[in-house]
Design a protein around this motif. Structure first.
Motif, PDB file in Angstrom:
ATOM      1  N   HIS A  34      17.235   8.559  32.299  1.00 32.47           N
ATOM      2  CA  HIS A  34      18.717   8.385  32.648  1.00 32.47           C
ATOM      3  C   HIS A  34      18.978   9.000  33.695  1.00 32.47           C
ATOM      4  N   ASP A  35      18.487  10.373  34.073  1.00 37.31           N
ATOM      5  CA  ASP A  35      18.657  10.906  35.150  1.00 37.31           C
ATOM      6  C   ASP A  35      17.867  11.089  36.352  1.00 37.31           C
ATOM      7  N   TRP A  36      16.873  10.110  36.111  1.00 43.54           N
ATOM      8  CA  TRP A  36      15.753  10.188  37.135  1.00 43.54           C
ATOM      9  C   TRP A  36      16.238   9.549  38.485  1.00 43.54           C
ATOM     10  N   ASN A  37      15.926  10.134  39.434  1.00 44.23           N
ATOM     11  CA  ASN A  37      16.497   9.639  40.796  1.00 44.23           C
ATOM     12  C   ASN A  37      15.329   9.497  42.006  1.00 44.23           C
ATOM     13  N   GLY A  38      14.214   9.282  41.379  1.00 40.97           N
ATOM     14  CA  GLY A  38      13.065   8.905  42.279  1.00 40.97           C
ATOM     15  C   GLY A  38      12.282  10.052  42.700  1.00 40.97           C
ATOM     16  N   PRO A  39      10.997   9.845  43.241  1.00 40.54           N
ATOM     17  CA  PRO A  39      10.128  10.977  43.315  1.00 40.54           C
ATOM     18  C   PRO A  39      10.319  11.768  44.358  1.00 40.54           C
ATOM     19  N   SER A  40      11.266  11.639  45.409  1.00 32.49           N
ATOM     20  CA  SER A  40      10.841  12.255  46.674  1.00 32.49           C
ATOM     21  C   SER A  40      11.108  13.820  46.610  1.00 32.49           C
ATOM     22  N   ALA A  41      11.851  14.166  45.517  1.00 30.82           N
ATOM     23  CA  ALA A  41      11.975  15.849  45.175  1.00 30.82           C
ATOM     24  C   ALA A  41      10.650  16.531  44.829  1.00 30.82           C
ATOM     25  N   PHE A  42       9.621  15.695  44.307  1.00 31.65           N
ATOM     26  CA  PHE A  42       8.526  16.316  43.534  1.00 31.65           C
ATOM     27  C   PHE A  42       7.047  16.084  44.444  1.00 31.65           C
ATOM     28  N   VAL A  43       7.157  15.719  45.658  1.00 32.30           N
ATOM     29  CA  VAL A  43       5.897  15.257  46.259  1.00 32.30           C
ATOM     30  C   VAL A  43       4.945  16.440  46.274  1.00 32.30           C
ATOM     31  N   GLY A  44       3.649  16.113  45.733  1.00 33.86           N
ATOM     32  CA  GLY A  44       2.788  16.926  45.633  1.00 33.86           C
ATOM     33  C   GLY A  44       2.541  17.702  44.314  1.00 33.86           C
ATOM     34  N   GLY A  45       3.602  17.215  43.454  1.00 29.44           N
ATOM     35  CA  GLY A  45       3.747  17.605  41.918  1.00 29.44           C
ATOM     36  C   GLY A  45       2.841  16.916  40.967  1.00 29.44           C
ATOM     37  N   ARG A  46       2.709  17.709  39.971  1.00 32.14           N
ATOM     38  CA  ARG A  46       2.237  16.782  38.749  1.00 32.14           C
ATOM     39  C   ARG A  46       3.318  16.458  37.756  1.00 32.14           C
ATOM     40  N   ILE A  47       3.368  15.417  37.358  1.00 33.51           N
ATOM     41  CA  ILE A  47       4.512  14.679  36.618  1.00 33.51           C
ATOM     42  C   ILE A  47       3.903  14.028  35.401  1.00 33.51           C
ATOM     43  N   LEU A  48       4.522  14.375  34.092  1.00 38.82           N
ATOM     44  CA  LEU A  48       4.272  14.072  33.089  1.00 38.82           C
ATOM     45  C   LEU A  48       5.349  12.845  32.545  1.00 38.82           C
ATOM     46  N   VAL A  49       5.010  11.529  32.306  1.00 36.00           N
ATOM     47  CA  VAL A  49       5.884  10.895  31.827  1.00 36.00           C
ATOM     48  C   VAL A  49       5.868  10.676  30.121  1.00 36.00           C
ATOM     49  N   ILE A  50       6.682  10.723  29.351  1.00 31.40           N
ATOM     50  CA  ILE A  50       6.527  10.664  28.085  1.00 31.40           C
ATOM     51  C   ILE A  50       7.228   9.072  27.848  1.00 31.40           C
ATOM     52  N   GLY A  51       6.540   8.148  27.130  1.00 32.82           N
ATOM     53  CA  GLY A  51       6.732   7.082  26.916  1.00 32.82           C
ATOM     54  C   GLY A  51       6.229   6.099  27.843  1.00 32.82           C
ATOM     55  N   SER A  52       5.454   4.925  27.376  1.00 28.29           N
ATOM     56  CA  SER A  52       5.250   3.832  28.184  1.00 28.29           C
ATOM     57  C   SER A  52       5.789   2.557  28.089  1.00 28.29           C
ATOM     58  N   GLY A  53       7.155   2.758  27.906  1.00 24.49           N
ATOM     59  CA  GLY A  53       8.006   1.493  27.824  1.00 24.49           C
ATOM     60  C   GLY A  53       8.342   0.840  29.262  1.00 24.49           C
ATOM     61  N   ILE A  54       9.318   0.217  29.359  1.00 23.00           N
ATOM     62  CA  ILE A  54       9.644  -0.182  30.751  1.00 23.00           C
ATOM     63  C   ILE A  54      10.089   0.752  31.674  1.00 23.00           C
ATOM     64  N   SER A  55      10.917   1.632  31.252  1.00 23.21           N
ATOM     65  CA  SER A  55      11.117   2.854  32.314  1.00 23.21           C
ATOM     66  C   SER A  55       9.834   3.666  32.428  1.00 23.21           C
ATOM     67  N   GLY A  56       9.153   4.200  31.458  1.00 21.18           N
ATOM     68  CA  GLY A  56       7.899   5.042  31.613  1.00 21.18           C
ATOM     69  C   GLY A  56       6.800   4.502  32.714  1.00 21.18           C
ATOM     70  N   VAL A  57       6.777   3.299  32.628  1.00 19.39           N
ATOM     71  CA  VAL A  57       5.928   2.413  33.132  1.00 19.39           C
ATOM     72  C   VAL A  57       6.235   2.467  34.740  1.00 19.39           C
ATOM     73  N   SER A  58       7.772   2.058  34.989  1.00 20.33           N
ATOM     74  CA  SER A  58       8.277   1.810  36.349  1.00 20.33           C
ATOM     75  C   SER A  58       8.171   3.296  36.799  1.00 20.33           C
ATOM     76  N   ILE A  59       8.571   4.328  36.338  1.00 21.42           N
ATOM     77  CA  ILE A  59       8.441   5.608  36.832  1.00 21.42           C
ATOM     78  C   ILE A  59       7.266   6.084  36.971  1.00 21.42           C
ATOM     79  N   ALA A  60       6.105   5.792  36.201  1.00 20.90           N
ATOM     80  CA  ALA A  60       4.722   6.274  36.592  1.00 20.90           C
ATOM     81  C   ALA A  60       4.273   5.474  37.800  1.00 20.90           C
ATOM     82  N   GLU A  61       4.547   4.158  37.941  1.00 19.03           N
ATOM     83  CA  GLU A  61       4.148   3.454  39.181  1.00 19.03           C
ATOM     84  C   GLU A  61       4.592   4.009  40.344  1.00 19.03           C
ATOM     85  N   GLU A  62       6.040   4.187  40.371  1.00 17.22           N
ATOM     86  CA  GLU A  62       6.795   4.641  41.411  1.00 17.22           C
ATOM     87  C   GLU A  62       6.257   5.950  42.001  1.00 17.22           C
TER      88      GLU A  62
END
Ligand SMILES: Cc1cc2nc3c(=O)[nH]c(=O)nc-3n(C[C@H](O)[C@H](O)[C@H](O)COP(=O)(O)OP(=O)(O)OC[C@H]3O[C@@H](n4cnc5c(N)ncnc54)[C@H](O)[C@@H]3O)c2cc1C
Length: 305
Positions: A106-134
């Motif tokens: 709900h509070d996701w604003n894109g990956p630009s603030a986390f460049v080079g980081g390791r991100i863990l997405v919990i859930g593989s529904g529509i939002s999870g898959v979109s965020i992971a792809e992005e």
């Protein structure tokens, strides 16, 4: 991020979406909504609604600010995204000794603030898959933790046409045809806009369910541990109407019982944008556009009666 629906399915009544791109970007669509309000001279007065009660011949609406209003008709349009579901995982409480940044999709604003980081997405529904792809496309190291064995994916285009085109006839079937889906809420598969390829190339690593989080370390169902800098809970939303009384009849998915968008218990109270309010697509933009016109016309007729 872009809308998953092509342009032809996102027009609101009486003012077509003007953009040229086939899949509108979220900022462009936001601008369209602002222009829409301007075009029709809509000047929203922003108030959070605390309570709606039924009076003798109107509704008493109380705002959090203390303001009260009496209305002959009420249209609830609070959407399916107002109440994020937080996962029940031991140790996963934002700010409580966690090294990782933790947030809901709900509070996701894109990956630009986390460049080079390791991100863990919990859930593989529509939002999870979109965020992971992005994130994977932006060069982040991405992990996706999922409950099910397989990530449910759908190909966005089939025989050269958007998949929505093929589902379109379903939208004209009566709600009763979709029984369980309407009662419990729709959980469509995620769009595969490169997800499978990113998994195959190792840019997205799929993991089992998380059991516990301690500091930056995440313990998984198979006993192994991983570290992450950012944890995004893409664990869905619950449709809620806390401003309506408890005794209001609701579906298991949380939405009030309505017939063609109108409450069965409280005539004059309408829901637009609720799951299956009138048709199977009632919670999506194209369904909202058609339901909104229908509700407005019914209110107009009653006011003129
Ligand atoms: C990333 C993303 C991509 C999407 N892509 C698509 C797509 O491609 N195609 C599509 O059809 N749909 C898409 N959707 C769904 C689409 O956004 C929703 O269908 C649409 O926003 C619903 O509109 P709405 O006005 O009913 O609710 P919302 O847009 O959710 O608006 C609800 C409003 O109600 C307010 N509110 C909540 N509670 C109260 C209260 N007590 N008092 C006052 N105000 C309150 C909220 O603050 C909010 O402003 C997408 C959603 C997301 C998150």
């Amino acid at each position: 991020m872009r809308l998953l629906s092509p342009r032809r399915y996102v027009h609101l009544p009486h003012l077509p979406y003007p953009g040229k791109e086939n899949y509108p970007s979220i900022p462009d669509y936001q601008r369209y909504l602002e222009k829409y309000a301007d075009h029709f001279g809509l000047t929203p007065e922003r108030q959070e609604i605390a309570e709606i009660k039924r009076g003798a011949d109107c509704f008493d609406v109380r705002c959090v600010s203390g303001l009260t209003v009496q209305c002959k008709f009420v249209v609830i349009a609070t959407g399916v995204f107002s109440h994020p579901i937080w996962p029940q995982i031991d140790g996963l409480t934002p700010g409580e000794g966690l090294k990782a940044i933790v947030m809901h999709a709900h509070d996701w604003n894109g990956p630009s603030a986390f460049v080079g980081g390791r991100i863990l997405v919990i859930g593989s529904g529509i939002s999870g898959v979109s965020i992971a792809e992005e994130c994977a496309s932006a060069g982040l190291r991405v992990m996706v933790s999922r409950r099910s064995e397989r990530t449910r994916l759908i190909t966005p285009r089939l025989l050269g046409l958007d998949v929505l085109h093929w589902f379109r006839p379903l939208e004209f079937l009566p709600r009763s045809f979709f029984g369980r889906f309407c009662r419990r809420g729709l959980h469509p598969p995620a769009y595969d806009n490169g997800y499978r390829k990113l998994v195959a190339s190792g840019k997205i690593v799929e993991l089992p369910e998380i059991k516990q989080v301690q500091g930056g370390s995440i313990r998984l169902g198979d006993g192994t541990c991983r570290d992450a800098d950012v944890i995004v809970a893409a664990t869905g939303y619950r449709y809620e109407t806390p401003f309506l009384p408890q005794e209001m009849a609701r579906m298991p998915a949380g939405h009030p019982l309505v017939n063609r968008c109108e409450s069965r218990q409280w005539p004059g109270l309408f829901c637009v944008g609720a799951p299956c309010a009138r048709r199977i697509d009632s919670e999506f933009l194209r369904g909202i556009a058609s339901d909104a016109s229908c509700v407005a016309e019914r209110i107009r007729r009653r006011l003129n009666a």
